[in-house]
Design a protein around this motif. Structure first.
Motif, mmCIF file in Angstrom:
data_model
loop_
_atom_site.group_PDB
_atom_site.id
_atom_site.type_symbol
_atom_site.label_atom_id
_atom_site.label_comp_id
_atom_site.label_asym_id
_atom_site.label_seq_id
_atom_site.Cartn_x
_atom_site.Cartn_y
_atom_site.Cartn_z
ATOM 1 N N ARG A 48 47.641 43.815 45.480
ATOM 2 C CA ARG A 48 46.833 43.162 45.701
ATOM 3 C C ARG A 48 46.868 42.262 45.942
ATOM 4 O O ARG A 48 47.944 41.321 46.128
ATOM 5 C CB ARG A 48 46.335 42.821 43.965
ATOM 6 N N HIS A 49 46.302 41.420 47.264
ATOM 7 C CA HIS A 49 46.775 40.263 48.132
ATOM 8 C C HIS A 49 45.484 39.201 47.774
ATOM 9 O O HIS A 49 44.573 39.428 47.337
ATOM 10 C CB HIS A 49 46.504 40.649 49.487
ATOM 11 N N LYS A 50 46.204 38.141 47.562
ATOM 12 C CA LYS A 50 45.140 37.016 46.794
ATOM 13 C C LYS A 50 44.756 36.015 48.195
ATOM 14 O O LYS A 50 45.839 35.700 48.829
ATOM 15 C CB LYS A 50 46.348 36.235 46.463
ATOM 16 N N LYS A 69 38.881 31.733 43.863
ATOM 17 C CA LYS A 69 40.257 32.818 44.432
ATOM 18 C C LYS A 69 39.833 33.970 44.689
ATOM 19 O O LYS A 69 38.246 34.220 43.995
ATOM 20 C CB LYS A 69 41.473 32.506 43.476
ATOM 21 N N LYS A 71 40.632 37.871 45.296
ATOM 22 C CA LYS A 71 42.102 39.494 45.499
ATOM 23 C C LYS A 71 41.348 40.682 46.003
ATOM 24 O O LYS A 71 39.847 40.987 45.232
ATOM 25 C CB LYS A 71 42.292 39.136 43.832
ATOM 26 N N ASP A 72 41.995 40.940 46.907
ATOM 27 C CA ASP A 72 41.445 42.089 47.647
ATOM 28 C C ASP A 72 42.964 43.128 46.399
ATOM 29 O O ASP A 72 43.882 42.886 46.607
ATOM 30 C CB ASP A 72 41.769 42.095 48.951
ATOM 31 N N TYR A 73 42.209 44.569 46.279
ATOM 32 C CA TYR A 73 43.410 45.084 45.100
ATOM 33 C C TYR A 73 43.468 46.510 46.266
ATOM 34 O O TYR A 73 42.401 47.375 47.541
ATOM 35 C CB TYR A 73 42.502 45.659 44.276
ATOM 36 N N HIS A 163 37.750 44.227 44.432
ATOM 37 C CA HIS A 163 37.278 43.058 44.847
ATOM 38 C C HIS A 163 37.733 42.084 43.608
ATOM 39 O O HIS A 163 36.782 42.723 42.460
ATOM 40 C CB HIS A 163 37.204 42.695 45.247
ATOM 41 N N LYS A 172 35.898 35.720 36.317
ATOM 42 C CA LYS A 172 36.531 36.445 36.764
ATOM 43 C C LYS A 172 36.185 37.278 36.402
ATOM 44 O O LYS A 172 35.029 38.086 35.548
ATOM 45 C CB LYS A 172 38.191 37.290 36.562
#
Ligand code: ATP
Ligand code: CA
Ligand code: CA
Length: 424
Positions: A48-50, A69, A71-73, A163, A172
């Motif tokens: 996961r990219h934050k 924020k 997140k790309d999973y 995402h 979230k």
């Protein structure tokens, strides 16, 4: 019913959410896309990219209108799925979603509370999902990937990205991006959401008369005497794909999914309500025109197509379909690669000798992320007290899958027409 949405303007309650989703997608996807392709590793499935966005920005993330924020999973996995198996052009994908911040909101058509948003060209759907669905998709991602790889013509929802947006106060929102099964500029005259269950699976026919675009259910299909008109070849192919897809779903222990069936009657064409399939920026009475493609070099490159879309949408009067050809999105693009989406973006009905009939079906298996959890087990128990335990919708995954597959076989020509289910 399908494809009626409200454009989200700056004064819309979900404008900030939309802005954040699209900004996150734009930055995260292009960041991954800019890197040189490499073979997938097991870690890519859990990656996961934050990203942290704020109004100032930094060298990693450009400034944004709001603080949030993102997140790309599993970005590398989805990238490979999109490029190699879903046949999406990377630039086209990003431009469709984010070249202009236009989405239309369908709201929350189901009981789950999920929200649905259409990309401005109606090719993509953003669906907000529950945290449990999100966790589940991450868990099954290796199996999903493998299934897509070995079943290029699968009827399962095509997931293009997973995402999460986190708002400053901590809320979230998880979401997936997937294919819209219905074509952007073709009327869908009837829609059915079929599960193979009969209890509670009736949309009141009186209400359907007032609202012809409503999504109907299993019992409406049966009482209207509908049949999937497919010749022997298409029938065999579709049956085999449905079998494989439901085997996968059984092995993943999911349930509650359905076969979404959109029916376009070619004789009725698009006269009734072309508007509803098209964003409101189009002039409401604009007929859908089919003109010859412009013979300019590069005119049909994805960028050019996307650019024309942007132009058309920014100034519909000047660039409406009279002067600029609508790309033939039904047949061009990714759908041409898929057996069941090849005829005008769908599957054309055929008779017993495989001759074409005047109907196009838009078919796919949707809502595939509900595992048979303790919650469902409980629901099964309670609903089972008042109705036949085998006809209600929440049955264990094995039974659900078998019942689903038998029902789909029965509704095809040559099947039992669902009659067996009626008399059960
Ligand atoms: P519930 O869990 O209550 O069934 P949900 O919020 O999970 O609802 P879905 O079942 O996924 O929602 O979809 C609800 C409706 O949205 C479908 O019946 C269909 O009309 C439309 N829809 C969903 N997915 C797609 C898709 N990929 N293409 C076109 N329409 C879709
Ligand atoms: Ca559903
Ligand atoms: Ca659901």
């Amino acid at each position: 019913g399908p494809l009626v949405g409200n454009l989200i303007g700056e004064d819309h309650v979900n404008y900030v959410l939309m802005y954040n989703m699209l900004t996150g997608i734009r930055i995260a996807v292009s960041r991954c896309q800019a890197k040189i392709r490499r073979p997938l590793t097991p870690d890519d499935y859990t990656a996961r990219h934050k990203y942290s966005f704020d109004i100032v920005g930094n060298e990693l993330t450009p400034s944004a209108k709001y603080d949030f924020k993102f997140k790309d999973y599993a970005p590398w996995v989805f990238r490979e799925l999109r490029e190699d198996y879903f046949h999406l052009d990377p630039a086209d994908y990003l431009l469709s979603l984010t070249a202009k911040y236009i989405l239309s909101e369908l709201g929350s058509p189901g009981k789950s509370g999920s929200f649905f948003y259409f990309s401005r060209d109606y090719r993509f759907i953003i669906k907000t999902i529950h945290r449990s669905e999100h966790k589940f998709l991450r868990k099954i991602l290796p199996k999903y990937y493998e299934h897509i790889k070995t079943n290029p013509h699968t009827l399962l929802s095509r997931f293009y990205g997973l995402h999460r947006v986190k708002l400053p106060h901590g809320r979230k929102i998880h979401f997936v991006i997937m294919n819209n099964l219905f074509p952007p500029h073709r009327d869908v005259h009837e829609t059915f959401d079929l599960k193979g269950s009969t209890v509670g699976r009736l949309y009141p026919e009186e209400k359907a008369k007032e609202n012809p675009r409503a999504t109907l259910k299993d019992l409406n299909w049966i009482s209207r005497g509908k049949v999937l008109e497919l010749g022997p070849e298409k029938r065999a192919l579709l049956t085999e794909q449905l079998r494989r897809d439901s085997e996968l779903l059984k092995s993943l222990h999911v349930m509650d999914y359905s076969l979404l069936v959109g029916i376009h009657n070619m004789r009725r064409g698009n006269r009734d309500n072309v508007r509803s399939n098209t964003l409101k920026v189009f002039s409401p009475n604009m007929p859908v025109m089919r003109r010859k493609p412009t013979q300019v070099k590069g005119a049909s490159s994805p960028d050019a197509i996307a650019l024309r879309r942007i132009m058309r949408e920014s100034d519909p009067k000047r660039f409406g379909s009279e002067t600029i050809k609508l790309p033939d999105e039904d047949t061009a693009g990714e759908r041409q690669h898929f057996l069941f989406y090849q005829d005008e973006g769908g599957l054309r009905a055929t008779d017993e000798v495989n001759d074409n009939m005047d109907t196009i079906y838009y078919l796919g298996i949707i809502d595939t992320l509900t595992p048979y959890t303790s919650l469902k087990k409980l629901e099964h128990f309670w609903k089972g007290l008042s109705a036949d335990r085998h006809k209600i919708s929440p049955v264990p995954p094995q039974e659900y899958g078998d019942r689903f597959f038998s029902f789909m076989k029965a509704i095809m020509r040559g099947g039992e027409g669902g009659a067996r289910f009626k008399s059960e």
